[in-house]
Design an enzyme around this catalytic site. Structure first.
Site, PDB file in Angstrom:
ATOM      1  N   CYS A   2      42.817 138.898  -7.481  1.00 41.98           N
ATOM      2  CA  CYS A   2      43.828 138.905  -6.414  1.00 41.98           C
ATOM      3  C   CYS A   2      43.086 138.976  -5.080  1.00 41.98           C
ATOM      4  O   CYS A   2      41.877 139.082  -5.033  1.00 41.98           O
ATOM      5  CB  CYS A   2      44.710 140.141  -6.556  1.00 41.98           C
ATOM      6  N   ARG A  27      42.610 132.962  -4.065  1.00 42.99           N
ATOM      7  CA  ARG A  27      42.352 133.985  -5.089  1.00 42.99           C
ATOM      8  C   ARG A  27      43.586 134.316  -5.899  1.00 42.99           C
ATOM      9  O   ARG A  27      43.546 135.037  -6.871  1.00 42.99           O
ATOM     10  CB  ARG A  27      41.808 135.272  -4.451  1.00 42.99           C
ATOM     11  N   TRP A  75      47.352 137.467  -8.470  1.00 46.23           N
ATOM     12  CA  TRP A  75      47.151 136.517  -9.564  1.00 46.23           C
ATOM     13  C   TRP A  75      47.418 137.313 -10.824  1.00 46.23           C
ATOM     14  O   TRP A  75      46.608 138.154 -11.199  1.00 46.23           O
ATOM     15  CB  TRP A  75      45.721 135.978  -9.553  1.00 46.23           C
ATOM     16  N   ASN A  99      43.141 145.095  -6.911  1.00 48.74           N
ATOM     17  CA  ASN A  99      42.663 143.881  -7.594  1.00 48.74           C
ATOM     18  C   ASN A  99      41.828 144.372  -8.771  1.00 48.74           C
ATOM     19  O   ASN A  99      41.012 145.260  -8.636  1.00 48.74           O
ATOM     20  CB  ASN A  99      41.803 143.032  -6.650  1.00 48.74           C
ATOM     21  N   GLY A 100      42.070 143.798  -9.977  1.00 54.97           N
ATOM     22  CA  GLY A 100      41.285 144.187 -11.147  1.00 54.97           C
ATOM     23  C   GLY A 100      42.210 144.554 -12.292  1.00 54.97           C
ATOM     24  O   GLY A 100      43.383 144.175 -12.301  1.00 54.97           O
ATOM     25  N   GLU A 478      33.182 117.725 -24.164  1.00 55.29           N
ATOM     26  CA  GLU A 478      33.377 118.366 -22.854  1.00 55.29           C
ATOM     27  C   GLU A 478      32.244 117.989 -21.905  1.00 55.29           C
ATOM     28  O   GLU A 478      32.482 117.689 -20.729  1.00 55.29           O
ATOM     29  CB  GLU A 478      33.477 119.880 -23.027  1.00 55.29           C
ATOM     30  N   LYS A 482      32.858 116.167 -18.317  1.00 54.12           N
ATOM     31  CA  LYS A 482      32.356 116.754 -17.054  1.00 54.12           C
ATOM     32  C   LYS A 482      31.535 115.725 -16.288  1.00 54.12           C
ATOM     33  O   LYS A 482      31.700 115.520 -15.100  1.00 54.12           O
ATOM     34  CB  LYS A 482      31.472 117.980 -17.346  1.00 54.12           C
ATOM     35  N   GLU A 485      33.704 112.621 -15.003  1.00 52.86           N
ATOM     36  CA  GLU A 485      34.719 112.824 -13.949  1.00 52.86           C
ATOM     37  C   GLU A 485      34.101 113.153 -12.596  1.00 52.86           C
ATOM     38  O   GLU A 485      34.757 112.958 -11.580  1.00 52.86           O
ATOM     39  CB  GLU A 485      35.764 113.852 -14.363  1.00 52.86           C
ATOM     40  N   HIS A 501      26.726 105.352 -37.632  1.00 50.49           N
ATOM     41  CA  HIS A 501      27.827 104.453 -38.032  1.00 50.49           C
ATOM     42  C   HIS A 501      28.204 103.511 -36.895  1.00 50.49           C
ATOM     43  O   HIS A 501      29.390 103.243 -36.673  1.00 50.49           O
ATOM     44  CB  HIS A 501      29.032 105.292 -38.485  1.00 50.49           C
ATOM     45  N   LYS A 597      43.979 117.834  -9.754  1.00 48.05           N
ATOM     46  CA  LYS A 597      43.682 119.084 -10.470  1.00 48.05           C
ATOM     47  C   LYS A 597      44.703 119.328 -11.579  1.00 48.05           C
ATOM     48  O   LYS A 597      44.375 119.827 -12.621  1.00 48.05           O
ATOM     49  CB  LYS A 597      43.689 120.274  -9.484  1.00 48.05           C
TER      50      LYS A 597
HETATM   51  C1  AGP Z   1      39.043 118.837 -16.744  1.00 44.96           C
HETATM   52  O1  AGP Z   1      37.813 118.915 -16.078  1.00 44.96           O
HETATM   53  C2  AGP Z   1      39.963 117.822 -16.133  1.00 44.96           C
HETATM   54  N1  AGP Z   1      40.161 118.100 -14.764  1.00 44.96           N
HETATM   55  C3  AGP Z   1      41.220 117.556 -16.916  1.00 44.96           C
HETATM   56  O2  AGP Z   1      40.834 116.923 -18.111  1.00 44.96           O
HETATM   57  C4  AGP Z   1      42.095 118.773 -17.312  1.00 44.96           C
HETATM   58  O3  AGP Z   1      41.420 119.566 -18.239  1.00 44.96           O
HETATM   59  C5  AGP Z   1      43.381 118.239 -17.962  1.00 44.96           C
HETATM   60  O4  AGP Z   1      44.075 117.483 -17.010  1.00 44.96           O
HETATM   61  C6  AGP Z   1      44.278 119.358 -18.509  1.00 44.96           C
HETATM   62  O5  AGP Z   1      44.697 120.184 -17.452  1.00 44.96           O
HETATM   63  P1  AGP Z   1      45.383 121.585 -17.817  1.00 44.96           P
HETATM   64  O6  AGP Z   1      44.350 122.389 -18.530  1.00 44.96           O
HETATM   65  O7  AGP Z   1      45.780 122.151 -16.499  1.00 44.96           O
HETATM   66  O8  AGP Z   1      46.559 121.317 -18.698  1.00 44.96           O
END
Ligand code: AGP
Length: 602
Positions: A2, A27, A75, A99-100, A478, A482, A485, A501, A597
């Site tokens: 928070c 935050r 938060w 906060n905590g 993953e 990373k 993107e 394969h 996001k």
């Molecule tokens: C992850 O780095 C991406 N920004 C994206 O794949 C994200 O994980 C995906 O859109 C799911 O989002 P969410 O976890 O908010 O549901």
């Protein structure tokens, strides 16, 4: 996580507090509140949702002239985002913001309730103000405050004001940040981070764990573990944006470094010697569950995939994982003995939300692993497990991923205990490993520097393969995501055993293979897969605790004895690799092209 601000001085206090909270909105923002003590009166306001709502509520309020004020943006970690749960919390004549996480709040609350204290909120924080007023019965205010803090276990940054001593703000800090500052006009300022203090305070003290004290006009009294402590003032950073990034180059980098601290909060109050407590989820919620189905997107899908190994191996419960955008258009066969889990950082991903609605309509029990408490997915799920990662600003998810895995690991242990598939010894051993996660997630500066240096060799080529087996296949996925993107270079995550394969046809010196080679899971199998690639001249970057001399680049990991700890350690490395390659390419790491996001559309 928070945001906290405080002020002692003559200036108009509402404005100072709201400005400070605005700087801290990253935050947390599910609710906010402030309190002002002036002329023997305390006035307070609270509002749910964005800070704008608090601004609206206080538009006709002004407070000029000497006084003290505190403000908080929340938060949620305990209790839904409601006005009653918003801070400040108050007793008869005292107000606190916190906060905590207070780990022992239940026992304190029980004791205070038996003494007649009436709790208005579901939060852990409220116990602090009632305990202070209980201690005031036999102590002067600072003694009462010290006794209150000594009784708390867990993480806290606390500001307390009280009519019992109208000149002071009492403060205490442990595990979460709190800064106190002053200027040449003898004004006093408090904040969770630098940003709100820039342009106001001239010198600041970054409080340490177990620091506590009080501040009044022109004076700060500081103790540590009850001993007087010198006031070690420092200069403030100048730029607000770099202050919000706490000096890191990007929010993503900051969030990679935050993983250790935030997973401490993820675990807090949930992990005991031989048991896992999932706050408000009763064991009987899992009655009759014979299967788990998990739905998610992107990074959350990778967390889901990794957790499926745990649910089958540890909890001995069948587990299937679906990409939400595929699931929602299938004709899935859903049975009501299936626990339907959705994982989402934002809680607003349209595909995941739709999948959740389908499961609810089919009568399944639903559980959300989510980072945002007042999100759509949280609001409609039967049960919630918050990841407590704090706001994640980088579009590329990092701390959300690792806190999701921490929560899912806890859930797999909980289910294993309930289903009787784990012996007491095994649970204790798993929990000992689980408690090491925050340490494992601490970024090793030498490794980060090595990744920064070697990243110059990975800026071109016709593509990357991240390869791994078992738990490390989802991690390979993953790592590839990373990199894709934020660097815009093509990368694929692939099961190491699958390379022969087909994909091995791509092997040449321009094919960069990032090989995840933990020692605790199928090391020899992965090693032979990598040797096949190397024999065909692929360029190999190997991550392993075991020396591997045919790799072109090698990052030696620490060799933790538990696969999940190796998983968390390699998570940080693949995050840093994507970060450093992207920085070298000059990309906007925090806001990569074409991405949002939270994908709230199909
Ligand atoms: C992850 O780095 C991406 N920004 C994206 O794949 C994200 O994980 C995906 O859109 C799911 O989002 P969410 O976890 O908010 O549901």
């Amino acid at each position: 996580m928070c945001g906290i601000v405080g002020y002692i001085g003559e200036k108009e206090k509402k404005h100072i507090i709201l400005q400070g909270l605005k700087e801290l909105e990253y935050r947390g923002y599910d609710s906010a509140g402030l309190a002002v003590l002036k002329d023997h009166k305390i006035v307070h306001f609270k509002a749910v949702g964005k800070l704008e709502n608090l601004k609206e509520k206080t538009k006709n309020f002004q407070s000029k002239g000497f006084g003290i004020a505190i403000g908080h943006t929340r938060w949620a970690t305990h209790g839904k985002p409601t006005e009653l749960n918003a801070h400040p919390h108050f007793g008869e004549f005292s107000y606190i913001i916190h906060n905590g996480i207070i780990e022992n709040f239940q026992e304190l609350k029980k004791e205070l309730t038996s003494k007649g204290y009436n709790f208005l909120s579901q939060t852990d924080s409220e116990v602090i103000v009632h305990l202070f007023e209980e201690n005031l019965k036999n102590n002067e205010p600072f003694e009462a405050f010290k006794k209150t803090i000594q009784a708390l276990k867990g993480a806290y940054a606390i500001l307390l004001i009280s009519k019992a001593d109208e000149e002071k703000i009492f403060f205490a800090k442990n595990l979460v940040p709190l800064i106190v500052g002053k200027n040449d006009d003898d004004e006093i300022f408090f904040s969770s981070s630098d940003a709100p203090l820039i342009g106001l305070a001239k010198e600041v003290i970054y409080l340490n764990d177990f620091d506590l004290g009080y501040a009044k006009k022109g004076e700060i009294k500081l103790l540590n573990n009850s001993k007087s402590k010198a006031l070690n003032y420092k200069k403030l950073s100048t730029s607000k944006l770099s202050a919000q990034k706490d000096g890191y180059r990007f929010f993503m980098e900051k969030e990679i470094y935050e993983q250790s601290a935030v997973t401490s909060e993820t675990l807090m109050g949930r992990v005991f010697k031989d048991n896992i407590e999932l706050e408000n989820i009763n064991d009987d919620f899992f009655d009759g569950i014979c299967e788990i189905k998990i739905c998610a997107c992107g990074t959350s899908y990778h967390a889901a995939l990794a957790s499926s190994y745990l649910f089958e191996r540890v909890s001995k419960i069948k587990c299937t994982v679906e990409i939400a955008s595929e699931f929602r258009y299938k004709d899935p066969l859903l049975q009501n003995d299936t626990l339907f889990i959705v994982i989402s950082q934002s809680g607003e991903t349209a595909d995941t939300l739709q999948a959740l609605k389908m499961a609810k309509n089919a009568g399944l029990k639903t559980l959300a692993v989510c980072n945002v408490d007042n999100s759509s997915i949280v609001r409609i799920s039967d049960e919630i497990l918050l990841t407590r990662a704090g706001m994640e600003k980088g579009v590329a998810s990092t701390k959300a991923f690792t806190t999701q895995l921490a929560v899912l690991w806890m859930l797999s242990l909980k289910l294993g205990k309930i289903k009787g598939s784990l012996t007491k010894q095994t649970i204790e051993k798993e929990i000992q490993a689980l408690l090491k996660v925050p340490t494992v997630l601490k970024v090793d500066d030498k490794i980060h520097e090595k990744i920064r240096r070697l990243s110059k060799r990975y800026l071109h080529g016709h593509g990357f393969f991240f390869i791994g087996r078992d738990l490390f296949f989802p991690l390979a996925l993953e790592g590839a995501l990373k990199l894709k993107e934020i660097s815009y270079l093509h990368a694929e995550g692939y099961p190491a055993g699958e390379m022969k394969h087909g994909p091995i046809a791509l092997a040449d010196s321009e094919l960069f293979t990032i090989a995840l080679m933990p020692k605790t899971l199928l090391y020899d199998k992965v090693k032979s897969n990598v040797e096949e690639l190397s024999a065909r001249d692929a360029t190999i970057l190997a991550l392993s605790p075991l020396e591997f001399d045919i790799a072109d680049d090698f990052i030696k990991t620490k060799g933790y004895e538990h696969p999940m700890l190796e998983f968390f350690e390699m998570s940080v490395i693949i995050q840093l690799l994507a970060l450093e390659i992207s920085i070298r390419l000059g990309n906007d790491v925090d806001m990569p092209r074409n991405l949002a996001k939270s994908v709230t559309v199909e």
